[in-house]
Design an enzyme around this catalytic site. Structure first.
Site, short mmCIF file in Angstrom:
data_model
loop_
_atom_site.label_atom_id
_atom_site.label_comp_id
_atom_site.label_asym_id
_atom_site.label_seq_id
_atom_site.Cartn_x
_atom_site.Cartn_y
_atom_site.Cartn_z
N ASN A 12 26.50 46.31 82.38
CA ASN A 12 27.61 46.45 83.32
C ASN A 12 28.72 47.28 82.70
OD1 ASN A 12 29.62 46.13 85.25
ND2 ASN A 12 30.06 44.01 84.70
N TRP A 13 28.85 48.53 83.15
CA TRP A 13 29.85 49.43 82.56
C TRP A 13 31.27 49.10 82.98
CZ3 TRP A 13 27.49 55.03 83.36
CH2 TRP A 13 26.27 55.10 82.67
N LYS A 14 31.43 48.31 84.02
CA LYS A 14 32.76 48.02 84.58
C LYS A 14 33.47 49.34 84.92
CE LYS A 14 32.76 43.59 82.28
NZ LYS A 14 33.55 42.52 81.63
N HIS A 104 30.99 38.40 90.19
CA HIS A 104 31.43 38.48 88.80
C HIS A 104 32.79 37.79 88.66
CE1 HIS A 104 32.71 40.17 84.94
NE2 HIS A 104 31.44 40.50 84.73
N GLU A 106 35.41 38.56 87.22
CA GLU A 106 36.56 39.43 87.43
C GLU A 106 36.84 39.63 88.92
OE1 GLU A 106 35.60 41.72 83.25
OE2 GLU A 106 35.18 42.73 85.16
N GLU A 174 27.57 33.45 83.17
CA GLU A 174 28.59 34.07 82.33
C GLU A 174 29.77 33.11 82.17
OE1 GLU A 174 28.53 38.70 82.17
OE2 GLU A 174 29.46 38.05 84.03
N GLY A 180 34.18 39.00 76.94
CA GLY A 180 35.14 39.86 76.27
C GLY A 180 35.90 39.21 75.14
N SER A 220 29.90 38.29 75.65
CA SER A 220 29.92 38.69 74.24
C SER A 220 28.50 38.82 73.66
CB SER A 220 30.76 37.72 73.40
OG SER A 220 32.11 37.71 73.85
N GLY A 241 28.24 43.44 78.84
CA GLY A 241 29.46 44.14 79.22
C GLY A 241 29.82 45.23 78.24
N GLY A 242 30.77 44.95 77.36
CA GLY A 242 31.28 45.96 76.43
C GLY A 242 30.21 46.63 75.60
#
Length: 262
Positions: A12-14, A104, A106, A174, A180, A220, A241-242
């Protein structure tokens, strides 16, 4: 009931990488995976770019016949109309998008999406032949108040009230407190919640469907911890994610079967 579930690694590049950056990124990622000892028949890898990148990435995947699936980060629960800024599932389907992230954390926290809205988006995804990646998870406060699985299971039940019989879905656990933060859940913690989610799926959709449904862990996830999660019987992959924005790191996560001890 036990069935073979193909491991699924989703990036997931966000809100990162424009359409030109995405082309260069996917080319390098595909080369990194191609140049490695990796069997795409055993692991499915998908990327979830921003909406503005989808056409560029889809064209590249098709033209170069890359072993990557394409996903979108969200969709509207409406099919068309006066919904400025929304993206219809019909539009995504025309771009050969296979997966779409729904619910998600967010979206739930920043945009105030309720379980009802998330459920409507799951239904919208199915109307257009998309496979929803349904995200569920608890905050640190939820964890302390309700325990490790109560909130994720409740979110799952609420989102799947209108799920058609036999419909494909991917569930992503998640924990909000891990996203994050650099502090992932332990494999035992992830397994406990993923097992509870599968038990709930048995009640919702039946044993066969529950056994076939892939449940991912997200929060993470790194190359140095992915293998430990995938050893657990009810963890079938990861929503990354990141780390999905680092080509070397993400490629290593996809190739987790080559890690020592796997």
């Amino acid at each position: 009931m036990v069935t073979a579930r193909r491991p699924f690694i989703a990036g997931n590049w966000k809100m990162n990488l424009d359409h030109l950056q995405s082309i260069a990124f996917v080319q390098k990622l595909a080369w990194s995976l191609k140049d490695a000892k990796h069997d795409f028949g055993k692991v499915e890898a998908a990327i979830f770019p921003p909406f503005t990148d989808l056409r560029s990435v889809q064209t590249l995947i098709d033209a170069d016949k890359l072993d990557l699936e394409l996903g979108a980060q969200d969709l509207s629960d409406n099919d068309s109309g006066a919904y400025t800024g929304d993206i219809s599932g019909a539009f995504l389907a025309r771009l050969d998008v296979k997966y779409v992230i729904v619910g998600h954390s967010e979206r739930r926290t920043i945009h105030g999406e309720t379980d009802e809205v998330v459920g409507a988006k799951v239904a919208a995804a199915h109307r257009h032949g998309l496979v929803p990646v349904l995200c569920v998870g608890e905050t640190a406060e939820d964890l302390e108040k309700h325990g490790p699985s109560a909130v994720p299971v409740a979110q799952l039940r609420a989102a799947l009230t209108t799920l058609p019989a036999g419909a494909e879905i991917v569930v992503a656990y998640e924990p909000v407190w891990a996203i994050g933060s650099g502090q992932a859940a332990t494999p035992d913690q992830a397994e406990q919640v993923c097992a509870a989610l599968r038990d709930a799926l048995v009640e919702i959709a039946g044993a066969d469907s529950a056994a076939a449904t892939r449940i991912l862990y997200g929060g993470s996830v790194k190359a140095n911890n992915i293998a430990s999660f995938l050893r657990e019987p009810n963890v079938d992959g990861a929503l990354v994610g990141g780390a999905s924005l680092d080509i070397t790191e993400f490629a290593s996560i996809v190739r987790y079967q080559n890690h020592v001890g796997v």
